[in-house]
Design a protein around this motif. Sequence first.
Motif, PDB file in Angstrom:
ATOM      1  N   GLU A 296       0.824  -1.200   0.000  1.00 36.58           N
ATOM      2  CA  GLU A 296       0.000   0.000   0.000  1.00 36.58           C
ATOM      3  C   GLU A 296       0.863   1.256   0.000  1.00 36.58           C
ATOM      4  O   GLU A 296       0.452   2.296  -0.523  1.00 36.58           O
ATOM      5  CB  GLU A 296      -0.917   0.007   1.229  1.00 36.58           C
ATOM      6  CG  GLU A 296      -1.956   1.114   1.193  1.00 36.58           C
ATOM      7  CD  GLU A 296      -2.910   1.060   2.381  1.00 36.58           C
ATOM      8  OE1 GLU A 296      -3.763   1.942   2.480  1.00 36.58           O
ATOM      9  OE2 GLU A 296      -2.780   0.129   3.207  1.00 36.58           O
ATOM     10  N   TYR A 297       2.058   1.147   0.579  1.00 29.76           N
ATOM     11  CA  TYR A 297       2.970   2.291   0.639  1.00 29.76           C
ATOM     12  C   TYR A 297       4.343   1.895   0.100  1.00 29.76           C
ATOM     13  O   TYR A 297       5.283   1.697   0.868  1.00 29.76           O
ATOM     14  CB  TYR A 297       3.107   2.808   2.075  1.00 29.76           C
ATOM     15  CG  TYR A 297       1.857   3.421   2.629  1.00 29.76           C
ATOM     16  CD1 TYR A 297       1.466   4.705   2.244  1.00 29.76           C
ATOM     17  CD2 TYR A 297       1.052   2.716   3.529  1.00 29.76           C
ATOM     18  CE1 TYR A 297       0.311   5.273   2.745  1.00 29.76           C
ATOM     19  CE2 TYR A 297      -0.109   3.280   4.034  1.00 29.76           C
ATOM     20  CZ  TYR A 297      -0.479   4.553   3.637  1.00 29.76           C
ATOM     21  OH  TYR A 297      -1.618   5.124   4.133  1.00 29.76           O
ATOM     22  N   PRO A 298       4.498   1.773  -1.213  1.00 24.18           N
ATOM     23  CA  PRO A 298       5.814   1.438  -1.768  1.00 24.18           C
ATOM     24  C   PRO A 298       6.837   2.547  -1.554  1.00 24.18           C
ATOM     25  O   PRO A 298       8.035   2.295  -1.508  1.00 24.18           O
ATOM     26  CB  PRO A 298       5.525   1.246  -3.260  1.00 24.18           C
ATOM     27  CG  PRO A 298       4.285   2.037  -3.519  1.00 24.18           C
ATOM     28  CD  PRO A 298       3.478   1.926  -2.259  1.00 24.18           C
ATOM     29  N   VAL A 299       6.360   3.802  -1.410  1.00 22.35           N
ATOM     30  CA  VAL A 299       7.234   4.929  -1.118  1.00 22.35           C
ATOM     31  C   VAL A 299       7.253   5.149   0.390  1.00 22.35           C
ATOM     32  O   VAL A 299       6.195   5.194   1.029  1.00 22.35           O
ATOM     33  CB  VAL A 299       6.748   6.211  -1.830  1.00 22.35           C
ATOM     34  CG1 VAL A 299       7.540   7.429  -1.349  1.00 22.35           C
ATOM     35  CG2 VAL A 299       6.882   6.058  -3.341  1.00 22.35           C
ATOM     36  N   ARG A 300       8.458   5.271   0.960  1.00 23.06           N
ATOM     37  CA  ARG A 300       8.571   5.466   2.408  1.00 23.06           C
ATOM     38  C   ARG A 300       8.713   6.943   2.772  1.00 23.06           C
ATOM     39  O   ARG A 300       8.202   7.386   3.800  1.00 23.06           O
ATOM     40  CB  ARG A 300       9.788   4.712   2.946  1.00 23.06           C
ATOM     41  CG  ARG A 300       9.802   4.590   4.463  1.00 23.06           C
ATOM     42  CD  ARG A 300       8.936   3.452   4.942  1.00 23.06           C
ATOM     43  NE  ARG A 300       9.417   2.206   4.371  1.00 23.06           N
ATOM     44  CZ  ARG A 300       8.709   1.079   4.326  1.00 23.06           C
ATOM     45  NH1 ARG A 300       7.487   1.052   4.815  1.00 23.06           N
ATOM     46  NH2 ARG A 300       9.206  -0.017   3.786  1.00 23.06           N
ATOM     47  N   GLY A 301       9.419   7.694   1.955  1.00 24.66           N
ATOM     48  CA  GLY A 301       9.633   9.094   2.296  1.00 24.66           C
ATOM     49  C   GLY A 301       9.987   9.928   1.080  1.00 24.66           C
ATOM     50  O   GLY A 301      10.433   9.414   0.052  1.00 24.66           O
ATOM     51  N   ILE A 302       9.792  11.235   1.224  1.00 22.79           N
ATOM     52  CA  ILE A 302      10.085  12.200   0.154  1.00 22.79           C
ATOM     53  C   ILE A 302      10.787  13.390   0.796  1.00 22.79           C
ATOM     54  O   ILE A 302      10.327  13.894   1.829  1.00 22.79           O
ATOM     55  CB  ILE A 302       8.782  12.669  -0.539  1.00 22.79           C
ATOM     56  CG1 ILE A 302       8.003  11.470  -1.103  1.00 22.79           C
ATOM     57  CG2 ILE A 302       9.094  13.669  -1.649  1.00 22.79           C
ATOM     58  CD1 ILE A 302       6.540  11.764  -1.369  1.00 22.79           C
ATOM     59  N   THR A 303      11.860  13.832   0.197  1.00 19.39           N
ATOM     60  CA  THR A 303      12.602  14.954   0.778  1.00 19.39           C
ATOM     61  C   THR A 303      13.281  15.759  -0.316  1.00 19.39           C
ATOM     62  O   THR A 303      13.349  15.333  -1.472  1.00 19.39           O
ATOM     63  CB  THR A 303      13.647  14.449   1.797  1.00 19.39           C
ATOM     64  OG1 THR A 303      14.226  15.555   2.475  1.00 19.39           O
ATOM     65  CG2 THR A 303      14.731  13.625   1.121  1.00 19.39           C
ATOM     66  N   ALA A 304      13.773  16.926   0.051  1.00 19.85           N
ATOM     67  CA  ALA A 304      14.462  17.793  -0.905  1.00 19.85           C
ATOM     68  C   ALA A 304      15.641  18.461  -0.231  1.00 19.85           C
ATOM     69  O   ALA A 304      15.599  18.775   0.962  1.00 19.85           O
ATOM     70  CB  ALA A 304      13.505  18.847  -1.459  1.00 19.85           C
ATOM     71  N   SER A 305      16.670  18.681  -0.999  1.00 21.00           N
ATOM     72  CA  SER A 305      17.841  19.413  -0.513  1.00 21.00           C
ATOM     73  C   SER A 305      18.163  20.528  -1.499  1.00 21.00           C
ATOM     74  O   SER A 305      18.198  20.306  -2.712  1.00 21.00           O
ATOM     75  CB  SER A 305      19.043  18.477  -0.372  1.00 21.00           C
ATOM     76  OG  SER A 305      20.183  19.207   0.032  1.00 21.00           O
ATOM     77  N   LYS A 306      18.407  21.716  -0.954  1.00 19.62           N
ATOM     78  CA  LYS A 306      18.643  22.889  -1.814  1.00 19.62           C
ATOM     79  C   LYS A 306      20.101  23.312  -1.851  1.00 19.62           C
ATOM     80  O   LYS A 306      20.410  24.397  -2.326  1.00 19.62           O
ATOM     81  CB  LYS A 306      17.772  24.049  -1.314  1.00 19.62           C
ATOM     82  CG  LYS A 306      16.287  23.735  -1.320  1.00 19.62           C
ATOM     83  CD  LYS A 306      15.461  24.858  -0.697  1.00 19.62           C
ATOM     84  CE  LYS A 306      13.997  24.483  -0.605  1.00 19.62           C
ATOM     85  NZ  LYS A 306      13.181  25.528   0.044  1.00 19.62           N
TER      86      LYS A 306
END
Length: 452
Positions: A296-306
């Motif tokens: 149901e949740y194949p993605v664990r996390g999302i993040t960004a670095s600038k």
Amino acid sequence: MKVIKFGGSSLASSQQLKKVIDIVKDDPARRCVVVSAPGKRNPADTKVTDLLIRYAEHVISGSDYEKIQGEIISRYQEIALGFSLTPEEFAPIKRAILNLPLKKYKNNTYLMAAFKAHGEKLNAQLIARVFNIVGIAAQYLDPKDAGMVVTDVPDDAQILPESYANMRKWQNNANVLVVPGFFAYNEEGAICTFSRGGSDITGAVMSRGLNADLYENFTDVDAIYSVNPNIVSHPHAIAHMTFREMRELSYAGFSVFHDEALIPAIQGDIAVNVRNTNHPEAPGTIISARIKPNKEYPVRGITASKHFCGLYISKYLLNKEVGFTRKVLDVLYKFNISYEHMPSGIDDITIIMSEDNLTPELEQSLMSELQTAIHPDEMHMIHDYAVVMVVGEGMHDTIGIMAKATKALAQAGIRLQMINQGASEISIMFGVAQDEADRSVAALYGEFFQHD
């Protein structure tokens, strides 16, 4: 046996330390406590580490530092008074702060390392005293006595392998060990600090060295979240994740752990439990080597670095020129610049690197050297560059992740400058403009977590 680490916010005052005491008393398996320096008590406050840096700067410049000494002493004194330590019992802490400028240091870099390290060192000594006052049989364990030896880099030390064998003798110690985080000693006996997240590194090192069953890392959040709560309100809490997922996310901006901090725990196959000092009954987030897939949740996390930039190079028939990439890398090596990623086409290549590596002067020299070495048709630096990462072990076996991600970004009106899938297939990286990074994260979160 458990090793537990407390961050600066957990140790900022005597009131916070009372919560720590309750946590240690609650579980007899908690036999080693790694501590940070006292952090901020409120948003307007100053961390003790920052005060020590200012103290060191004043010593180096020859400025008056009496006021700063007083500020540092008062932070530790508040904790001491909260547990009725006598002036005589507190005297060694005060004396150590006052004596810092009187010691001899190899150079100012080692001086700075020693000053910073005393934030943790003095806090650990104080907390060991407090533990004994409140009925916890405890002892201060200095990294030198623990057997922790590091490379001779005063502000970015690495643990040496022999340290782990040295630490085995402390496995069955009768008292609770109180260990300062963030620093250890080189082979000559000089203090060297770890990089960012240094106390987390110490916690992981002690966990591996003592062969702990679990490493509990207490901070000020209930769990690790799938996305930055400052970007998305009330995001999905992660109950369980893998070391690989945490490493990928930390690299690209997750602030829970520096990307090096978990390596000793990974090497020792010791699970990590991130918990909240202010809400210790919350189960937190478990990080381990393996995890049961959640379709149901194949993605664990999302993040960004600038903090990235991109060096774009275009040259006709680049793909036919043997040794072209080597010439570019030789120039980067000459200027001691590491690169992160290198997506390429038949006539162009983008070298993604940390913006922290560059100064305007260094950039100008780099571009001049490259011009001479490779004679590009076009070359320029992209400075408003951000990297957005989508991470999850379940992505490897799920069809359509890329399609969903690019669709979500397109619907949000975000132009993609680069796409790169990691070799492990558990991460996808997107290059976007810096001012579109947060919108990108929000759009991807809506796609993969909206169905909560």
